[in-house]
Motif scaffolding. Structure first.
Motif, PDB file in Angstrom:
ATOM      1  N   MET A  85       0.727   3.544  -9.814  1.00 45.30           N
ATOM      2  CA  MET A  85       0.669   2.531  -9.189  1.00 45.30           C
ATOM      3  C   MET A  85       0.017   2.696  -8.000  1.00 45.30           C
ATOM      4  N   HIS A 131      -3.814   0.953  -7.036  1.00 46.16           N
ATOM      5  CA  HIS A 131      -3.821  -0.096  -6.052  1.00 46.16           C
ATOM      6  C   HIS A 131      -4.427   0.174  -4.539  1.00 46.16           C
ATOM      7  N   MET A 165       8.067  -0.754  -7.748  1.00 48.05           N
ATOM      8  CA  MET A 165       6.631  -0.459  -7.889  1.00 48.05           C
ATOM      9  C   MET A 165       5.978  -1.224  -6.651  1.00 48.05           C
ATOM     10  N   THR A 180       2.303  -0.434  -4.747  1.00 47.00           N
ATOM     11  CA  THR A 180       1.277  -1.349  -5.043  1.00 47.00           C
ATOM     12  C   THR A 180       0.855  -2.131  -3.868  1.00 47.00           C
TER      13      THR A 180
END
Length: 156
Positions: free
Chosen positions: A103, A107, A148, A152
């Motif tokens: 993640m 991102h 997450m 993120t």
């Protein structure tokens, strides 16, 4: 409002509860933060077919959402639905293997704020409600996804 409260509460629970980390598996690319799914979660989401259908609906709603749709304007929605489906399948205890990036890597250049993250959670809840997934099971899945946010959200 229910969605925002739930998203916020789940984030706080995931950050502060040691219970979520009991009997934790090793971290994988599906989640940088190991958590154990609730028993029967994969089945409650309809297994692979149900999760795929959910993700197909979810990515369409994401693109249409005024708050975060621009984040997905150049995204291949079919590929995103497949990747997210594998991720949720694995996280929920299913046989899938998420092969996408972790993640943080996925991102890192996307300028994602806490508001974007919360909007995405709300859209996911809309998709789960539309699919008739019980609220308790929705929260169990969101508890797996909530950690997450640390990887993120890129704009603090």
């Amino acid at each position: 409002m229910k969605h925002l409260i739930t998203a916020t509460a789940l984030t706080l629970i995931a950050l502060s509860s040691g219970a979520l980390l009991a009997q934790t598996p090793a971290p994988s690319a599906a989640s940088a933060h190991p958590v154990t799914p609730a028993p029967g979660l994969y089945q409650a989401f309809g297994e692979q077919a149900g999760i795929r259908s959910l993700m197909d609906d979810f990515v369409q709603r994401l693109r249409a959402d005024a708050r975060i749709g621009d984040q997905f304007k150049d995204t291949n929605l079919a590929n995103l639905a497949t990747s997210l489906g594998d991720q949720l399948c694995q996280l929920s205890g299913g046989p899938c293997i998420y092969k996408g990036p972790d993640m943080k890597t996925a991102h890192q250049d996307r300028d994602i704020t806490k508001a974007h993250f919360n909007a995405l959670v709300e859209v996911l809840q809309q998709s789960m409600e539309a699919r008739g997934i019980p609220f308790t099971r929705q929260n169990q899945m969101l508890a797996l996804l909530a950690p997450m946010h640390r990887d993120t959200i890129t704009v603090r």
